[in-house]
Design a protein around this motif. Structure first.
Motif, PDB file in Angstrom:
ATOM      1  N   ASP E  30      57.384  -1.526  -4.964  1.00  0.00           N
ATOM      2  CA  ASP E  30      58.760  -1.431  -4.488  1.00  0.00           C
ATOM      3  C   ASP E  30      59.684  -2.259  -5.392  1.00  0.00           C
ATOM      4  OD1 ASP E  30      58.784  -4.173  -3.728  1.00  0.00           O
ATOM      5  OD2 ASP E  30      58.037  -3.683  -1.727  1.00  0.00           O
ATOM      6  N   GLY E  31      60.950  -2.302  -5.034  1.00  0.00           N
ATOM      7  CA  GLY E  31      61.947  -2.921  -5.907  1.00  0.00           C
ATOM      8  C   GLY E  31      61.786  -4.411  -6.113  1.00  0.00           C
ATOM      9  N   ASN E  32      61.038  -5.064  -5.245  1.00  0.00           N
ATOM     10  CA  ASN E  32      60.829  -6.504  -5.399  1.00  0.00           C
ATOM     11  C   ASN E  32      59.424  -6.858  -5.871  1.00  0.00           C
ATOM     12  OD1 ASN E  32      63.453  -7.610  -4.470  1.00  0.00           O
ATOM     13  ND2 ASN E  32      62.925  -6.467  -2.618  1.00  0.00           N
ATOM     14  N   PHE E  33      58.614  -5.847  -6.152  1.00  0.00           N
ATOM     15  CA  PHE E  33      57.255  -6.098  -6.610  1.00  0.00           C
ATOM     16  C   PHE E  33      57.299  -6.745  -8.000  1.00  0.00           C
ATOM     17  CE2 PHE E  33      53.036  -4.993  -8.191  1.00  0.00           C
ATOM     18  CZ  PHE E  33      52.246  -5.263  -7.078  1.00  0.00           C
ATOM     19  N   HIS E  41      50.055  -1.952 -18.013  1.00  0.00           N
ATOM     20  CA  HIS E  41      51.055  -1.014 -18.542  1.00  0.00           C
ATOM     21  C   HIS E  41      52.169  -0.963 -17.508  1.00  0.00           C
ATOM     22  CE1 HIS E  41      47.485   0.546 -20.652  1.00  0.00           C
ATOM     23  NE2 HIS E  41      48.308   0.971 -21.555  1.00  0.00           N
ATOM     24  N   LEU E  42      53.391  -1.240 -17.928  1.00  0.00           N
ATOM     25  CA  LEU E  42      54.526  -1.234 -17.014  1.00  0.00           C
ATOM     26  C   LEU E  42      55.352   0.020 -17.243  1.00  0.00           C
ATOM     27  CD1 LEU E  42      56.455  -2.642 -14.993  1.00  0.00           C
ATOM     28  CD2 LEU E  42      57.571  -3.689 -16.962  1.00  0.00           C
ATOM     29  N   ILE E  43      55.633   0.716 -16.165  1.00  0.00           N
ATOM     30  CA  ILE E  43      56.492   1.893 -16.255  1.00  0.00           C
ATOM     31  C   ILE E  43      57.627   1.719 -15.262  1.00  0.00           C
ATOM     32  CG2 ILE E  43      56.604   4.384 -15.845  1.00  0.00           C
ATOM     33  CD1 ILE E  43      53.539   4.293 -16.633  1.00  0.00           C
ATOM     34  N   ARG E  44      58.829   1.639 -15.782  1.00  0.00           N
ATOM     35  CA  ARG E  44      59.985   1.410 -14.918  1.00  0.00           C
ATOM     36  C   ARG E  44      60.568   2.733 -14.456  1.00  0.00           C
ATOM     37  NH1 ARG E  44      61.310  -3.915 -14.425  1.00  0.00           N
ATOM     38  NH2 ARG E  44      62.740  -3.079 -12.876  1.00  0.00           N
ATOM     39  N   CYS E  45      60.871   2.816 -13.164  1.00  0.00           N
ATOM     40  CA  CYS E  45      61.548   3.978 -12.596  1.00  0.00           C
ATOM     41  C   CYS E  45      62.721   3.479 -11.765  1.00  0.00           C
ATOM     42  CB  CYS E  45      60.569   4.802 -11.764  1.00  0.00           C
ATOM     43  SG  CYS E  45      59.285   5.590 -12.758  1.00  0.00           S
ATOM     44  N   ASP E  46      63.615   2.728 -12.410  1.00  0.00           N
ATOM     45  CA  ASP E  46      64.762   2.165 -11.700  1.00  0.00           C
ATOM     46  C   ASP E  46      65.595   3.273 -11.071  1.00  0.00           C
ATOM     47  OD1 ASP E  46      64.945  -0.924 -12.662  1.00  0.00           O
ATOM     48  OD2 ASP E  46      64.105   0.345 -14.228  1.00  0.00           O
TER      49      ASP E  46
ATOM     50  N   MET I   1      65.439  -6.519  -9.909  1.00  0.00           N
ATOM     51  CA  MET I   1      66.739  -6.230  -9.306  1.00  0.00           C
ATOM     52  C   MET I   1      67.557  -7.523  -9.235  1.00  0.00           C
ATOM     53  SD  MET I   1      66.011  -3.245  -6.511  1.00  0.00           S
ATOM     54  CE  MET I   1      65.324  -4.296  -5.230  1.00  0.00           C
ATOM     55  N   LEU I   2      68.854  -7.358  -9.278  1.00  0.00           N
ATOM     56  CA  LEU I   2      69.753  -8.502  -9.235  1.00  0.00           C
ATOM     57  C   LEU I   2      70.880  -8.235  -8.239  1.00  0.00           C
ATOM     58  CD1 LEU I   2      69.977  -9.309 -13.047  1.00  0.00           C
ATOM     59  CD2 LEU I   2      68.844 -10.688 -11.305  1.00  0.00           C
ATOM     60  N   LYS I   3      71.456  -9.317  -7.778  1.00  0.00           N
ATOM     61  CA  LYS I   3      72.557  -9.192  -6.825  1.00  0.00           C
ATOM     62  C   LYS I   3      73.762  -8.508  -7.483  1.00  0.00           C
ATOM     63  CE  LYS I   3      72.625 -13.657  -5.667  1.00  0.00           C
ATOM     64  NZ  LYS I   3      73.004 -14.898  -4.965  1.00  0.00           N
ATOM     65  N   GLY I   4      74.260  -7.462  -6.892  1.00  0.00           N
ATOM     66  CA  GLY I   4      75.488  -6.836  -7.368  1.00  0.00           C
ATOM     67  C   GLY I   4      75.318  -5.903  -8.546  1.00  0.00           C
ATOM     68  N   ILE I   5      74.081  -5.703  -8.994  1.00  0.00           N
ATOM     69  CA  ILE I   5      73.844  -4.771 -10.104  1.00  0.00           C
ATOM     70  C   ILE I   5      73.306  -3.465  -9.510  1.00  0.00           C
ATOM     71  CG2 ILE I   5      72.558  -4.372 -12.236  1.00  0.00           C
ATOM     72  CD1 ILE I   5      74.420  -6.723 -12.532  1.00  0.00           C
ATOM     73  N   PRO I   6      73.957  -2.336  -9.792  1.00  0.00           N
ATOM     74  CA  PRO I   6      73.471  -1.061  -9.248  1.00  0.00           C
ATOM     75  C   PRO I   6      72.013  -0.857  -9.641  1.00  0.00           C
ATOM     76  CG  PRO I   6      75.588  -0.757 -10.366  1.00  0.00           C
ATOM     77  CD  PRO I   6      75.139  -2.157 -10.653  1.00  0.00           C
ATOM     78  N   ASN I   7      71.182  -0.431  -8.691  1.00  0.00           N
ATOM     79  CA  ASN I   7      69.755  -0.416  -9.006  1.00  0.00           C
ATOM     80  C   ASN I   7      69.319   0.707  -9.934  1.00  0.00           C
ATOM     81  OD1 ASN I   7      69.282   1.830  -7.393  1.00  0.00           O
ATOM     82  ND2 ASN I   7      68.685   0.603  -5.622  1.00  0.00           N
ATOM     83  N   ILE I   8      70.231   1.596 -10.292  1.00  0.00           N
ATOM     84  CA  ILE I   8      69.890   2.643 -11.265  1.00  0.00           C
ATOM     85  C   ILE I   8      69.889   2.102 -12.695  1.00  0.00           C
ATOM     86  CG2 ILE I   8      72.197   3.520 -11.787  1.00  0.00           C
ATOM     87  CD1 ILE I   8      71.185   6.352 -11.434  1.00  0.00           C
ATOM     88  N   LEU I   9      70.452   0.918 -12.863  1.00  0.00           N
ATOM     89  CA  LEU I   9      70.526   0.321 -14.211  1.00  0.00           C
ATOM     90  C   LEU I   9      69.267  -0.518 -14.473  1.00  0.00           C
ATOM     91  CD1 LEU I   9      74.265  -0.874 -14.219  1.00  0.00           C
ATOM     92  CD2 LEU I   9      73.338   1.298 -15.043  1.00  0.00           C
ATOM     93  N   SER I  10      68.404  -0.035 -15.334  1.00  0.00           N
ATOM     94  CA  SER I  10      67.161  -0.748 -15.645  1.00  0.00           C
ATOM     95  C   SER I  10      67.463  -2.007 -16.447  1.00  0.00           C
ATOM     96  CB  SER I  10      66.243   0.149 -16.463  1.00  0.00           C
ATOM     97  OG  SER I  10      66.798   0.355 -17.745  1.00  0.00           O
ATOM     98  N   PRO I  11      66.524  -2.957 -16.488  1.00  0.00           N
ATOM     99  CA  PRO I  11      66.719  -4.149 -17.325  1.00  0.00           C
ATOM    100  C   PRO I  11      67.084  -3.793 -18.763  1.00  0.00           C
ATOM    101  CG  PRO I  11      64.802  -4.447 -15.909  1.00  0.00           C
ATOM    102  CD  PRO I  11      65.259  -3.023 -15.714  1.00  0.00           C
ATOM    103  N   GLU I  12      66.412  -2.793 -19.306  1.00  0.00           N
ATOM    104  CA  GLU I  12      66.670  -2.395 -20.694  1.00  0.00           C
ATOM    105  C   GLU I  12      68.071  -1.817 -20.860  1.00  0.00           C
ATOM    106  OE1 GLU I  12      64.614  -2.965 -23.106  1.00  0.00           O
ATOM    107  OE2 GLU I  12      65.733  -1.938 -24.684  1.00  0.00           O
ATOM    108  N   LEU I  13      68.490  -1.014 -19.911  1.00  0.00           N
ATOM    109  CA  LEU I  13      69.833  -0.422 -19.998  1.00  0.00           C
ATOM    110  C   LEU I  13      70.901  -1.504 -19.835  1.00  0.00           C
ATOM    111  CD1 LEU I  13      71.903   1.792 -20.193  1.00  0.00           C
ATOM    112  CD2 LEU I  13      71.329   2.520 -17.884  1.00  0.00           C
ATOM    113  N   ALA I  56      77.594   3.993 -12.090  1.00  0.00           N
ATOM    114  CA  ALA I  56      76.982   2.659 -12.154  1.00  0.00           C
ATOM    115  C   ALA I  56      77.392   1.916 -13.421  1.00  0.00           C
ATOM    116  CB  ALA I  56      75.468   2.785 -12.073  1.00  0.00           C
ATOM    117  N   ILE I  57      77.386   2.614 -14.544  1.00  0.00           N
ATOM    118  CA  ILE I  57      77.717   1.969 -15.825  1.00  0.00           C
ATOM    119  C   ILE I  57      79.139   1.430 -15.801  1.00  0.00           C
ATOM    120  CG2 ILE I  57      78.213   2.510 -18.253  1.00  0.00           C
ATOM    121  CD1 ILE I  57      75.660   4.298 -18.171  1.00  0.00           C
TER     122      ILE I  57
END
Lengths: 143, 143, 143, 143, 143, 143, 143, 143, 143, 143
Positions: E30-33, E41-46, I1-13, I56-57
């Motif tokens: 889940d989102g907090n895992f 191997h990490l696969i992100r599906c944000d 995940m972070l406070k106030g950041i839309p969750n569709i935005l991955s760390p990389e994005l 989101a962006i």
């Protein structure tokens, strides 16, 4: 190629011999030695035999005179019935040029030899076909 | 080592020869050839000469029979006064085993040879000492 | 492609077989074998079955004749009720071409087989669908 | 392996087909195609022929219906005397399953075909032995 | 994108599911895992939730029918007072499409679940917000 | 360290000098030379001056006797008023040990020198403080 | 080069000294120290001796004043008969500039010294020829 | 830079905070903390102090409210005689903005703090000069 | 995940949006956009559509108000007969939240759009299915 | 941290300044400068402004006194109506400490400034918010 450097020593091998320090070991493995599997640094010398490499290496590489046995061979399995491997005579001749004699050669049982090879700084893979041709050299000091 | 593979061919060289396709070129350079500088893929064969490598490579590597000159040598600079290099006779003998004769050898002026080498798929660095020993092979097809 | 090399052997697989030494092991896994998870070196051969690979590999790869069981299969779980897997007959036929018979095949319980696979030099991932098709080969010497 | 995915498609090939977009091209090269030399992404399928790959790829990969010629073959050199290559009939049969006919196949002269291959997103190296078997596929859209 | 592949499955995820073998496990976190911390191997599906991924994955990915519990959830901490998590009903509905019912779901205490996740082949990071949404899938065989 | 190798030559520098071929150039730059910016291969020798390196390098590295000017210095900007740089005398003394005299030294205008350095095989960064101390060496042949 | 930075300190060494924290250790090894084998971060200073490096390093690098012995030398093997190594006097002189005296130097038996070196943040390889010249520095705080 | 993101948070730090999960820890180390030595992920914030970073991080980063002590400081060595470090007051003020008070701060003995830091997901290296300024934050959940 | 950041935005994005500067461009491509082929930095957002990402962006990403057209769409091919794409209305609604209207949208012919995408800092690959959904955003300033 | 080194200079930045040579340029960009896009070497200094960095850098970094304008600013667009940017006064004060005055500052039109930045050895990304704050420094010599 460089002046005075035996041409069998590749840039990579020369660099490796150079960066080794006192007490570090290098294995010259025969053609069937599992070099790629065991080596921390693998240096391939396909098409070459062990004596030619040994001879070239010892022109530049000091053996460790602080230990009793700076050179190690793989013990003959059946020491009572198997003759002394032919190739060991070549090694002794080459070593004698560098003031080493047979008393400075140690012997390691096959699987102990393998374990020690895994801890060596580098392993050279030759295509030597003689039996019992694997050899470990311990680096000495440049003073 | 593998059954039936000449032991002068390292795993890396064997892989390289294998992955080349029709029309790709490989250079076997002599000991002074600027191989590290020009090569897309560099394969070092320190301690070996060109004829031994050529002989081993041609056991596995087909030459291109779709072009007139699948083999290229570096042109002698002073063609009127310099004799035909001794080593070329060895090359022709090796090529004749593979149904190739001198008419299938092309010649490239030194700097053209260099430019062509830079475009080759791979360059093998030997420590061959003969003059005019560099040779380019164009791969043919396996049918 | 190269002359005389079975075309099922990729450049990477050929290189791997070449660089293995005496006593190193390679696993040919079936289509469900967890190859990517367990392999030190992973070689994928998708779309191929195990017998075709076994046959091609043994043309070049010597089996270890210094040990009793240079070939290892995964033990049938319920040895009393399950028949001998069909595919093992194919393996024995292929091995017989290389002077090997059933007495030289060892059997390893499933999880022991897995642990041994993790220590192997390489694992080949096929898409073989037969049960009990995984096989481990121990490399012998080229003399 | 996955449910419903032809087992000839490796994880790497599946990923590559997936990440290609509208208008991107993939080459399926024969066994002598200089794939390693020309490819931006190289995918080896040693031991396989082109029709088997074509058939499997088209189960998942849409061809571009926005252009006239989403499929490209290498032009026969001597079009007047050489017959239509046998393998092209297989291609047309496979294409007909996907509502494509011969009118949607373009032809590219050999060296133009090479240049275009260098710009392709990926090249698949097979060991196909038929002549004129190289084929370029342009990806269409998923709607 | 490819024909018949759910568009939520990225090229990287598809490749990962494909290269897994029998018995390998994948975690959908889940989102907090702590996925980035634990994953091999990490696969992100944000931006995605777990049920959508589970549904898409099971279209292609066989569950292991050789074990009793091919699916694992994280045990509710206070089993006497906490209700069964809402999201588990969704999971059971999705599993039922694939002939799986609740008896095939195992439960792992939180820290055991973490340790097992660290050994999994891959972890998918979603941004699912439901509690107790983490799930481990064990891959079965394609026959 | 190795027997007979000047200890100022690091393993990396020794390897670089070795792998260079006939006609390849190496630059020994002074302490302010933009070596990191221009170098294809950068070798740092912080704390050393140019003459010490030149002397050590020439023990192993042959200069090119096929060209008129195997050694190149950076031209003095104001040739009429600036004296000949002191350090050049040291260079000439070192070169004379190797049968080279001043007639074999070429001079390159500052920005031409920079452009040529960018094409060199390697650049050595010293912390030499003398002006006009940069020097380019062209490698000769080992016969 | 930078203003006020001793020119023997290369960019890489300066960066390493900078990123070390309180309690981290750096080894300055002599010319025969097996630095490449033991180092987590290896910094080569070929052609330099230990005192010159020690002097330059201490201009920037604070020693740890929270421990009794922020400096460690390798114990003389035969303490009764061997004189105090000459080079230690130089070290004490350099240390005295930084308010350190002999009471702040610890001594470590040879193999303990090696084990500790393996855990150090970095090892500097010099070509120092004096015996017992290896030295370990523990970083202090900048306040 | 982005709208609403404190400009002290670099792209790399923002990404790291984002990819951390529930229970993962991040250390903000002072200027003498051995961050480069201990960190799994190292993030340098040279020129910054800890309170500025703490304040910026907590705008985005939730603390773990499932544990008693989501914040950890390094225990004062001599608790009877040393006063409470000044900087801890700043920390408490910053924490109070996020509904945290002193009862939620744990204390770890120096070497235990170090060991825990080595297991943290990331370490931020500041140049904070205050004593006892190191702080560990445990990430909570976004719900 | 972070406070106030839309969750569709991955760390990389998030990192990518952050590190972009004034005038840099990012493309949000539809599901058939050749993103992997053209991108300098590729960010996959499989399973998402363009409007959700755009929305989101723009919460974090300032558009360039120094140019007339900070937003660019791909021109409709047959402008006389094709209606305005439905999805553009969604874009205009999202843009209007950020004080942008249709006059600030530029249009680029398909192949010009492709060339411009190749020069963009990053491309986001969605699986959007609408036609004419590709969009380029030019980053503005944070003041 | 090191003695006498301003703590705003990270190990990476210090190394970069050190390895630059005479004539190499470094850009200190403001918070909106497209640094990640243009930089050969990117050094992030998030949370810092330009004057603080300029001041620290000039303590160690010599400016080029061989050219007329070793310092370059971005030209004000509307030179007739826009006042001289406030921040330039700070720059001049800092430069005056190093015997530089306004006559040694050059001005480059915005897009020329960008092109020149792309050729610079490194770009520092700050989060400076002042307009016209970007600055290019040309390195001088250490004599």
């Amino acid at each position: 190629m460089l002046k005075g450097i035996p041409n069998i020593l590749s840039p990579e091998l020369l660099k490796t011999l150079h960066e080794m320090g006192h007490g570090d070991e290098i294995v010259i493995g025969d053609g069937n030695f599992p070099a790629a599997n065991y080596a921390n640094h693998l240096i391939r010398c396909d098409g070459h035999n062990v004596p030619d490499l040994l001879e070239a290496i010892l022109e530049l590489f000091p053996l460790d005179t602080f230990v009793n046995k700076p050179v190690t061979l793989m013990q003959v399995v059946d020491q009572q019935n198997e003759p002394i491997p032919e190739i060991w005579h070549k090694y002794k001749n080459i070593l004698s040029i560098h003031q080493m004699d047979g008393s400075q050669i140690g012997y390691e049982e096959r699987f102990d030899f393998y374990e020690r090879s895994k801890r060596a700084y580098a392993i050279i893979a030759t295509t030597e076909k003689a039996l019992y041709a694997n050899i470990i050299l311990k680096k000495g000091v440049i003073s």
